[in-house]
Design an enzyme around this catalytic site. Structure first.
Site, mmCIF file in Angstrom:
data_model
loop_
_atom_site.group_PDB
_atom_site.id
_atom_site.type_symbol
_atom_site.label_atom_id
_atom_site.label_comp_id
_atom_site.label_asym_id
_atom_site.label_seq_id
_atom_site.Cartn_x
_atom_site.Cartn_y
_atom_site.Cartn_z
ATOM 1 N NE ARG A 137 -4.519 -1.074 0.054
ATOM 2 C CZ ARG A 137 -4.412 -2.165 -0.658
ATOM 3 N NH1 ARG A 137 -3.451 -2.689 -1.690
ATOM 4 N NH2 ARG A 137 -5.443 -2.968 -0.724
ATOM 5 C CD GLU A 179 -2.850 3.725 -5.523
ATOM 6 O OE1 GLU A 179 -3.874 3.277 -5.684
ATOM 7 O OE2 GLU A 179 -1.774 3.028 -5.089
ATOM 8 C CG HIS A 213 -3.035 -0.400 -6.944
ATOM 9 N ND1 HIS A 213 -3.255 0.372 -5.713
ATOM 10 C CD2 HIS A 213 -2.964 -1.628 -6.464
ATOM 11 C CE1 HIS A 213 -3.376 -0.510 -4.812
ATOM 12 N NE2 HIS A 213 -3.321 -1.766 -5.194
HETATM 13 C C1 GLV Z 1 -4.865 -4.728 -4.323
HETATM 14 O O1 GLV Z 1 -4.112 -3.659 -3.998
HETATM 15 C C2 GLV Z 1 -5.661 -5.534 -3.126
HETATM 16 O O2 GLV Z 1 -5.712 -5.164 -2.104
HETATM 17 O O3 GLV Z 1 -6.159 -6.578 -3.755
#
Ligand code: GLV
Length: 327
Positions: free
Chosen positions: A238, A267, A285
């Protein structure tokens, strides 16, 4: 009358087909995320919500959705969901663990290789049409094989990264709040060390922790200063786990050699100080973004919703106690 679901994504055909057998589904199908007021309007009469990690499921939303029985996020991370707020209202919260570990680990390794071997810089150069041909010292990067990989967070994804690193004859260190079982350490040739030792000895550091108050800015000016000179940082966990301004400063000072980031503090914004840097690889991401895995994630969210309405316990409930309280 079928129960009503709001899905903040159009999902993939197999998940749609499954859901539509038993539910009246309202989809948000636009590429941009639903504006907050639209989200609040659309959940108002719904029995279930399927959402992405971009949607905050908090008191504000739950207060606007009096009929809601489940909030199913199509992600393994669930920092977008206020689970205690759901529990207080006897609403089940679910996520999608397990199905994305290998895909995410593949991508963490792809980033590690891309930044060390300067793949993105090479690609950009070739597209300018100015490559003069082979030369001995062009785009020399850092070796991967035989180096030390430090894995911060040794859960399912961290371990899948360790498995991949073995093929590169890497020495593997890990740090975690809990030590792994001896068999896991033995099978993965991984050594449990303190965070300080991991920072000091690793040539590559890959971060695999959830976002929690104690992991926010875990990588900061102090921890970056403890990293081995010339090391690389990879983050597929994250964004807020890394203090981006401190990272940009460490790169500028050349105390570390490069970074590869798939996740960002705010983000979809990326710190401008990182954007112009050639020693940084940036991706949007997408660590779990294979067609196979994203389809499985959507199916899992749909199956969790279906289970609840069929009177079964959703397999991926984050707060099964809410179910006990509701029955
Ligand atoms: C992506 O970042 C997830 O948490 O699945």
């Amino acid at each position: 009358m079928k129960p009503k679901v709001f899905s903040t994504h159009g999902l993939f055909p197999p998940a749609r087909t499954l859901l539509e057998k038993s539910f009246d589904v309202d989809y948000w199908s636009r590429e941009e995320r639903p504006p907050r007021d639209e989200l609040l309007r659309r959940v108002a009469d719904k029995d279930a919500l399927i959402c992405l990690l971009t949607e905050k499921v908090n008191d504000e939303l739950l207060d606007r959705a009096p009929k809601l029985r489940i909030a199913a996020t199509v992600s393994v991370g669930y920092d977008n969901i206020d689970v205690p707020a759901c529990t207080r209202r006897k609403i089940i919260a679910t996520h999608t663990p397990g199905v994305l570990d290998d895909t995410t680990a593949d991508f963490a390794f792809a980033l590690l290789m891309a930044v060390a071997r300067r793949v993105v810089e090479g690609d950009a150069w070739m597209r300018t049409g100015t490559w003069p041909g082979w030369n001995l010292d062009q785009l020399c990067g850092g070796d991967i094989w035989g180096k030390t990989l430090g894995i911060i967070g040794f859960g399912r994804i961290g371990r899948a990264v360790a498995k991949r690193a073995q093929g590169f004859d890497m020495r593997i260190l890990y740090s975690d709040a809990r030590r792994a079982a001896p068999e896991a350490e033995r099978d993965l040739h991984a050594e449990f060390v303190s965070l300080d030792r991991l920072l000091a000895e690793s040539d590559f550091i890959s971060v695999h922790v959830p976002l929690l108050p104690e992991t926010r800015h875990l990588i900061n000016a102090q921890t970056l200063a403890k990293m081995k000179p010339g090391a690389y940082l990879i983050n597929t966990s994250r964004g807020p786990v890394v203090d981006e301004a401190a990272l940009a400063a460490a790169l500028e000072a050349k105390t570390i050699r490069g970074a590869a980031l798939d996740v960002f503090e705010s983000e979809p914004k990326v710190l401008p100080a990182l954007v112009g840097r050639k020693d940084v690889v940036l991706t949007p991401h997408i660590a779990s973004a294979s067609v196979e895995t994203r389809t499985k994630m959507a199916m899992m969210a749909a199956e969790n919703v279906i289970a609840l309405f069929e009177g079964r316990r959703p397999a991926n409930a984050l707060n099964p106690e809410a179910l006990a309280a509701a029955t």
